[in-house]
Scaffold this motif. Structure first.
Motif, PDB file in Angstrom:
ATOM      1  N   LEU A   1       0.850  -1.188   0.000  1.00  0.00           N
ATOM      2  CA  LEU A   1       0.000   0.000   0.000  1.00  0.00           C
ATOM      3  C   LEU A   1       0.887   1.240   0.000  1.00  0.00           C
ATOM      4  N   GLY A   2       0.695   2.090  -1.007  1.00  0.00           N
ATOM      5  CA  GLY A   2       1.555   3.262  -1.145  1.00  0.00           C
ATOM      6  C   GLY A   2       1.198   4.383  -0.181  1.00  0.00           C
ATOM      7  N   PRO A   3       2.099   5.354  -0.008  1.00  0.00           N
ATOM      8  CA  PRO A   3       1.839   6.502   0.859  1.00  0.00           C
ATOM      9  C   PRO A   3       0.916   7.510   0.182  1.00  0.00           C
ATOM     10  N   LYS A   4       0.434   8.473   0.956  1.00  0.00           N
ATOM     11  CA  LYS A   4      -0.325   9.588   0.400  1.00  0.00           C
ATOM     12  C   LYS A   4       0.586  10.803   0.317  1.00  0.00           C
ATOM     13  N   ILE A   5       0.670  11.385  -0.871  1.00  0.00           N
ATOM     14  CA  ILE A   5       1.519  12.554  -1.098  1.00  0.00           C
ATOM     15  C   ILE A   5       0.626  13.713  -1.522  1.00  0.00           C
ATOM     16  N   PRO A   6       0.686  14.860  -0.833  1.00  0.00           N
ATOM     17  CA  PRO A   6      -0.174  15.989  -1.213  1.00  0.00           C
ATOM     18  C   PRO A   6       0.210  16.557  -2.572  1.00  0.00           C
ATOM     19  N   ARG A   7      -0.782  17.005  -3.300  1.00  0.00           N
ATOM     20  CA  ARG A   7      -0.517  17.661  -4.589  1.00  0.00           C
ATOM     21  C   ARG A   7       0.015  19.073  -4.343  1.00  0.00           C
ATOM     22  N   GLY A   8       0.683  19.615  -5.351  1.00  0.00           N
ATOM     23  CA  GLY A   8       1.192  20.971  -5.251  1.00  0.00           C
ATOM     24  C   GLY A   8       0.054  21.983  -5.279  1.00  0.00           C
ATOM     25  N   VAL A   9       0.163  23.036  -4.471  1.00  0.00           N
ATOM     26  CA  VAL A   9      -0.858  24.081  -4.398  1.00  0.00           C
ATOM     27  C   VAL A   9      -0.166  25.435  -4.339  1.00  0.00           C
ATOM     28  N   LEU A  10      -0.676  26.395  -5.114  1.00  0.00           N
ATOM     29  CA  LEU A  10      -0.169  27.767  -5.057  1.00  0.00           C
ATOM     30  C   LEU A  10      -0.932  28.539  -3.980  1.00  0.00           C
ATOM     31  N   PRO A  11      -0.252  29.036  -2.953  1.00  0.00           N
ATOM     32  CA  PRO A  11      -0.948  29.823  -1.933  1.00  0.00           C
ATOM     33  C   PRO A  11      -1.457  31.134  -2.523  1.00  0.00           C
ATOM     34  N   PRO A  12      -2.596  31.660  -2.028  1.00  0.00           N
ATOM     35  CA  PRO A  12      -3.100  32.945  -2.517  1.00  0.00           C
ATOM     36  C   PRO A  12      -2.104  34.073  -2.293  1.00  0.00           C
TER      37      PRO A  12
END
Length: 471
Positions: free
Chosen positions: A72-83
């Motif tokens: 079972l693979g890890p969860k990696i957050p997607r890239g996000v541009l802060p406001p």
């Protein structure tokens, strides 16, 4: 493209002529020991043709009876541009101008490191749970990917490439576990939408997308300033793009007929207030309304206005739509003495005229409606030049009374466009407090006599009564 194709062909020849095959743990491991280019650029993708030192392709060994437990693979957050951030980035992949992916130029080294590590894929099977991450092969290259969908009929997964922006499908058996050293870094690309444009029809047509791919040089080396980052009511990250020559991408797409101006988004236009650095300095007086409403700017701000903002507004106005039904409060472009300015509509007047405030000069004037043009996001990206200031000794006083007493006298006390010495004290809650000894000496005591206050109050009462009668 011909050069890239030759490089790919050369790399393919190397693969065929320089590889070792060994069997380990029920997998056939193919190792290429020489550096080679893994993939070629596409007009619809951002593959940067990375060079890595080692590539390993894992395929099941049909002659082996070995079995392995699916991981079972890890969860990696997607890239996000802060406001409210500004970055320099390239456009990696595009589905439409409303959905494309950018990668900061500051992440190039990270991208190369992750890509290089990913090519030495870990042997083993993957348990493809939606939301978890693994490696997937795309265009002969392993990428970090998030499982977004599983097929109920065939063992196939749909995956989002975290460092590319592309969505691909793959047999579950072809997925591989992530190396441990690429797990901690969030996705390097960020999904964004271009502000101020919309398709000519209900959906983006193929020719419109093709034009956008060309303008944004998707997958190419062109860098853009990504700015005015905001999250809209639907949760989409909306941005403005400007190339390194200062051309606004949305304006360019509208001017060339690739897209139409999104007037709905234009309704959300907001001016960015100007600011002044604290401390003692020489400033220009743009307008003096009262001791509580002085409009000042620095020499640098005025030069930017003359050399950058005015030409930009002139260019935008030459292609902008006329404002057919102006409303009070609208941000528009207004022409005064053959020069176009940024303005706000203050009042609709008879005979097809409007009273506007030329915001960068803090000047109120009247123009005919045919001298108005629609503003777009590219025209409000620069802060307003005229900074509203209040004398520190007048903070907290009645603004209307100060206007009544000094409004018609201010021009005689301080000359428009003169340069005066100002101490900028602070900016708090949008109020810029300043000290101007030269002006304060001329103003003398700010206290009004009881008679003056009564006169002003009576006048205000009469105005209120007149307004009630008009209702």
């Amino acid at each position: 493209m011909a050069k890239v194709d030759k490089l790919v062909e050369s790399a393919t020849n190397e693969v065929e002529g320089m590889k070792d095959v060994s069997t380990s743990g029920g997998q056939v491991r193919t190792t290429i020991s020489e550096p080679l280019i893994l993939s070629k650029a596409s007009s619809k993708s951002s593959d940067p043709s990375p060079i890595v030192t080692k590539v390993e392709t894992l395929t099941p060994d049909p002659d082996s009876d070995a079995t392995a437990t699916a991981l079972l693979g890890p969860k990696i957050p997607r890239g996000v541009l802060p406001p409210n951030t500004t970055i320099i980035a390239g456009v990696c992949f595009m589905e439409s101008p409303n959905k494309f992916y950018v990668c900061s130029s500051a992440c190039v080294d990270q991208f190369m490191s992750i890509l290089s590590s990913s090519q030495s894929s870990t042997p083993g099977l993957v348990d493809p749970v939606v939301g978890t991450c693994c490696l997937v092969m795309d265009e002969d290259c392993w990428y970090r990917a998030e499982v977004v969908k599983l097929s109920s009929q065939t063992p196939t997964a749909t995956l989002f490439l975290l460092d590319y922006g592309k969505t691909v499908t793959s047999p579950v058996s072809a997925l591989r576990p992530l190396p441990s050293d690429v797990v901690s870094t969030p996705g390097l690309v960020c999904q964004v939408a271009l502000r101020g444009v919309k398709p000519g029809g209900k959906e983006w047509a193929e020719e419109e997308i093709a034009g956008a791919l060309l303008v944004m040089d998707v997958g190419g080396e062109t860098q853009f300033k990504v700015e005015d980052v905001q999250v809209d009511e639907d949760g989409n990250t909306v941005v403005s793009l400007e190339d390194m020559d200062g051309n606004d991408v949305a304006t360019l797409m509208v001017e060339t007929g690739i897209a139409e101006e999104d007037t709905k988004m234009a309704e959300d236009l907001k001016l960015i207030p100007g600011s002044l650095e604290p401390g003692l300095q020489q400033l220009l007086v743009l307008s003096a309304v009262s001791p509580m409403e002085l409009y000042l700017c620095s020499q640098a701000q005025f030069l930017n206005f003359s050399n950058t903002i005015v030409p930009m507004i002139e260019k935008a106005a030459s292609h902008a739509d006329p404002v057919l039904c102006p409303r009070e409060g609208d941000i528009v472009l207004a022409c005064e003495d053959q020069v176009w300015y940024r303005a706000t509509v203050l009042q609709l007047l008879p005979t097809s005229t409007v009273r506007v405030n030329l915001v960068d000069l803090a000047i109120t004037t009247t123009v005919s409606r045919d001298k108005l043009r629609s503003a777009i996001f590219g025209t409000v990206k620069d802060p307003v030049v005229a900074v509203s200031c209040c004398l520190d000794s007048w903070v907290g006083e009645n603004k209307k009374m100060a206007m009544e007493k000094w409004g018609d006298k201010m021009q005689g006390l301080v000359e428009q466009y003169s340069e005066i010495q100002v101490e900028v004290i602070e900016t708090r809650e949008g109020l810029v407090k300043v000290k101007i000894p030269q002006l304060e000496q001329k103003l003398g005591k700010k206290e009004m006599s009881r008679a003056e206050m009564l006169k002003i109050k009576l006048k205000m009462k009469k105005e209120m009564s007149r307004a009630e009668m008009l209702k």
